[in-house]
Design an enzyme around this catalytic site. Structure first.
Site, PDB file in Angstrom:
ATOM      1  N   CYS A 382       0.845  -1.196   0.000  1.00 43.92           N
ATOM      2  CA  CYS A 382       0.000   0.000   0.000  1.00 43.92           C
ATOM      3  C   CYS A 382       0.887   1.255   0.000  1.00 43.92           C
ATOM      4  O   CYS A 382       1.521   1.556  -1.010  1.00 43.92           O
ATOM      5  CB  CYS A 382      -0.965  -0.037   1.174  1.00 43.92           C
ATOM      6  SG  CYS A 382      -2.372   1.111   0.976  1.00 43.92           S
ATOM      7  N   MET A 385       4.317   0.572  -1.326  1.00 45.73           N
ATOM      8  CA  MET A 385       4.491   0.595  -2.785  1.00 45.73           C
ATOM      9  C   MET A 385       4.642   2.030  -3.271  1.00 45.73           C
ATOM     10  O   MET A 385       5.472   2.332  -4.138  1.00 45.73           O
ATOM     11  CB  MET A 385       3.305  -0.075  -3.470  1.00 45.73           C
ATOM     12  CG  MET A 385       3.263   0.170  -4.972  1.00 45.73           C
ATOM     13  SD  MET A 385       1.857  -0.615  -5.764  1.00 45.73           S
ATOM     14  CE  MET A 385       1.682   0.402  -7.235  1.00 45.73           C
ATOM     15  N   ARG A 471      -6.695   5.621  -0.140  1.00 47.13           N
ATOM     16  CA  ARG A 471      -7.312   6.816  -0.716  1.00 47.13           C
ATOM     17  C   ARG A 471      -6.424   7.415  -1.820  1.00 47.13           C
ATOM     18  O   ARG A 471      -6.873   8.220  -2.614  1.00 47.13           O
ATOM     19  CB  ARG A 471      -7.570   7.841   0.392  1.00 47.13           C
ATOM     20  CG  ARG A 471      -8.422   9.025   0.000  1.00 47.13           C
ATOM     21  CD  ARG A 471      -8.771   9.892   1.200  1.00 47.13           C
ATOM     22  NE  ARG A 471      -9.809   9.263   2.004  1.00 47.13           N
ATOM     23  CZ  ARG A 471      -9.590   8.677   3.198  1.00 47.13           C
ATOM     24  NH1 ARG A 471      -8.382   8.651   3.703  1.00 47.13           N
ATOM     25  NH2 ARG A 471     -10.587   8.129   3.858  1.00 47.13           N
ATOM     26  N   HIS A 516      -3.583  -5.168   0.089  1.00 43.98           N
ATOM     27  CA  HIS A 516      -3.113  -5.724   1.364  1.00 43.98           C
ATOM     28  C   HIS A 516      -3.182  -7.258   1.326  1.00 43.98           C
ATOM     29  O   HIS A 516      -4.156  -7.857   1.788  1.00 43.98           O
ATOM     30  CB  HIS A 516      -3.965  -5.184   2.521  1.00 43.98           C
ATOM     31  CG  HIS A 516      -3.706  -3.749   2.828  1.00 43.98           C
ATOM     32  ND1 HIS A 516      -2.744  -3.340   3.725  1.00 43.98           N
ATOM     33  CD2 HIS A 516      -4.285  -2.628   2.341  1.00 43.98           C
ATOM     34  CE1 HIS A 516      -2.747  -2.011   3.778  1.00 43.98           C
ATOM     35  NE2 HIS A 516      -3.660  -1.552   2.948  1.00 43.98           N
ATOM     36  N   GLU A 518      -1.737  -9.387   3.109  1.00 42.77           N
ATOM     37  CA  GLU A 518      -1.718 -10.006   4.432  1.00 42.77           C
ATOM     38  C   GLU A 518      -3.106 -10.382   4.924  1.00 42.77           C
ATOM     39  O   GLU A 518      -3.269 -11.272   5.763  1.00 42.77           O
ATOM     40  CB  GLU A 518      -1.027  -9.089   5.445  1.00 42.77           C
ATOM     41  CG  GLU A 518      -1.778  -7.819   5.814  1.00 42.77           C
ATOM     42  CD  GLU A 518      -1.493  -6.637   4.915  1.00 42.77           C
ATOM     43  OE1 GLU A 518      -1.715  -5.485   5.338  1.00 42.77           O
ATOM     44  OE2 GLU A 518      -1.041  -6.860   3.764  1.00 42.77           O
TER      45      GLU A 518
END
Length: 544
Positions: A382, A385, A471, A516, A518
């Protein structure tokens, strides 16, 4: 018709009700039953989406886009059953629905009250979408006696009457503290907690007693006598070496047997716990170990990254190695309090996780640069990156003023706010400066992977679906410049507009993902990206 197990907690919070619910559901599932777990949260927030990770831990996101309590992560990891929007409700959401109905005139002028309107809404939530289930486990957040939880306790009292005692069982998780000065366990807090619950109309059928010392038979009998339960229904719950040992531990103590007996089920087959035996074998008998540095913002509270830490453990299980996680505050690299090279050089891999806000961003970018230049396996998730893209833009693509619009105006906005995207329901739009809660790109979205990419090899597929919560998005207008600098966009949204994955083909293992992963990893089914990341860390450890 589904049977209901209501789980309450007493004496103190943080006794592990969520873990207990997940373990019991896993044991019932191992006997062939269909299960689902639900969480009732008494706080007034509509959902945890805008709550600080320091207060509440991570926000867990479901496939259908719900921002939920982190306990739902335990539920999924232990059962493999995907959680839904309908599996987590808060007092805030209940009251929001009721007030909306009242403003609309749905109550036809009636006085709106906690009983029956609030309790009816809670009961409707508990009963919804359960036709195909054998057992529904409902965990009540907080501690018995909290003023916020009273409507939920009243609702389960009513449900026990509505459904019948043969369809409901109450499990109360309580504390039996050890007083070192006296050298003994004390049962009085449990007695008081059960008395308070019974005064509210709910008599527990089973007591799960958290204790740090073995519970003597005499104390067990004493609890049973004073709390009006069978002695066999007083289940000791000592601290376990690993959370994944808990299902086996509770089965050994007879928890699932006692629950079935309380329902009058005497012919259930024994559970197949081979899955959990294999997990514990992998966990307790590693063939090596690696050290992973997590360079983040909320590292002071590991629960803020609960799913992440568990996914790293799962990656270790997949490779039969122990994973040592070193939590590193990204701000230390900005303030000069810490030597970046000295801190990162001993690591076998570096992970930069998700987060919000500018604080610590330059420290994360510095960690990305270290991993890229030194050939250390890197995984960005997220915001991680996005930091990898900004680092690449500044240092390999010639965009020296690269930044994110999340950090304020100015510079080249390699990362910007996402204002519209496509869903199955159609075009979704958001405005900068609008409400924060529930306005992000949330839930599962597909991504198309480049056929010859590293990630396509790891997934074994060119089309994936992963859960998002963000967002801001990497600006695809900079794709050509970034790819000239060696950062390849190997995963995109199916319409080709939104970057989902970047990687560096000239690096041993360098991957950044906007989603995500995970959230979908499980001990019996480790996520391929985490399995691959830990495998790369093992290779790195052999080079050091």
């Amino acid at each position: 018709m589904a049977r209901y197990i209501f789980i309450t907690g007493g004496v103190v919070s943080s006794l592990g009700k969520g873990l207990m619910a997940a373990s019991l559901a896993a044991l019932l599932q191992a006997r062939g039953y269909r299960v689902r777990i639900r969480k009732f949260d008494p706080y007034l927030n509509v959902d945890p989406g805008t709550m600080s990770p320091y207060q509440h831990g991570e926000v867990y996101v479901t496939d259908d886009g719900a921002e939920t309590d982190l306990d739902l992560g335990h539920y999924e990891r232990f059962t493999g059953v995907s959680a839904r929007q309908s599996d987590n409700v808060t007092s805030g959401r209940i009251y929001q629905q009721i007030i909306t109905k009242e403003r609309r005139g749905d109550y036809l002028g009636a006085t709106v009250q906690v009983v029956p309107h609030v309790t009816d809404a809670i009961k409707a939530f508990a009963l919804a979408e359960t036709d195909d289930l054998d057992f529904v486990l409902c965990e009540i957040g907080g501690t018995v006696g909290d003023i916020e939880s009273l409507p939920f306790i009243e609702a389960i009292r009513q449900l026990r009457n509505d459904l019948g005692r043969d369809k409901t069982v109450s499990v109360h998780v309580t504390l039996v503290p050890y007083i070192a000065a006296a050298g003994e366990l004390k049962t009085k807090p449990t007695q008081h907690s059960v008395r308070e619950l019974a005064a509210l109309g709910v008599q527990p059928d089973i007591l799960l007693c958290r204790c740090e010392k073995p519970l003597p038979e005499g104390e067990r009998a004493k609890i049973a006598q004073f709390c009006n339960v069978r002695k066999e229904a007083v289940i000791p719950a000592l601290d376990a070496q690993s959370i994944y040992a808990v299902p086996l531990q509770y089965h050994a103590e007879g928890l699932d047997d006692e629950v079935l007996r309380a329902f009058g089920i005497h012919d259930a087959k024994e559970p197949d716990v081979s899955r959990w035996l294999d997990i514990m074998d992998r966990h307790h008998n590693p063939e090596g170990e690696v050290t992973i540095g997590v360079v983040g913002k909320y590292v002071a509270l590991p629960d803020a990254y609960k799913s992440l830490s568990e996914a790293l453990v799962h990656g270790g299980m997949a490779n039969r190695v122990k994973v040592n996680i070193r939590w590193i505050d990204a701000e230390l690299f900005e303030s000069g309090e810490d030597d970046l090279v000295a801190r990162l050089e001993p690591l076998h891999a570096i992970l930069v996780p998700g987060g919000f806000g500018e604080r610590g961003s330059e420290g994360k970018i510095a960690a990305v640069q270290f991993a890229r230049e030194r050939g250390v396996p890197f995984f960005g998730i997220c915001l991680g990156m996005q930091m990898a893209c900004i680092e690449g833009a500044r240092n390999t693509a010639g965009i020296t003023d690269a930044t994110s619009s999340e950090f304020g105006p100015g510079g080249s906005p390699i990362v910007g706010i996402i204002t519209e995207w496509m869903t199955e329901e159609g075009l979704q739009t958001r405005q900068e400066g609008g409400d924060l809660g529930g306005t992000m790109r949330l839930g599962a979205y597909p991504a198309a992977l480049s056929p010859n990419s590293h990630v396509a090899t790891l997934y074994g597929s060119n089309l994936i679906s992963e859960r998002h919560r963000h967002r801001y998005e990497v600006n695809a207008r900079y794709r050509e410049q970034l790819e000239k600098g060696g950062l390849v966009f190997s995963g995109m949204s199916p319409d080709g507009l939104l970057p989902e994955i970047v990687e560096r083909p000239d690096h041993p293992w360098f991957i950044g993902v906007q989603f995500h992963p995970e959230l979908k990893s499980k001990p019996f089914d480790p996520h391929p990206l985490f399995a691959g990341f830990i495998e790369a860390a093992v290779k790195q450890s052999r080079l050091m």
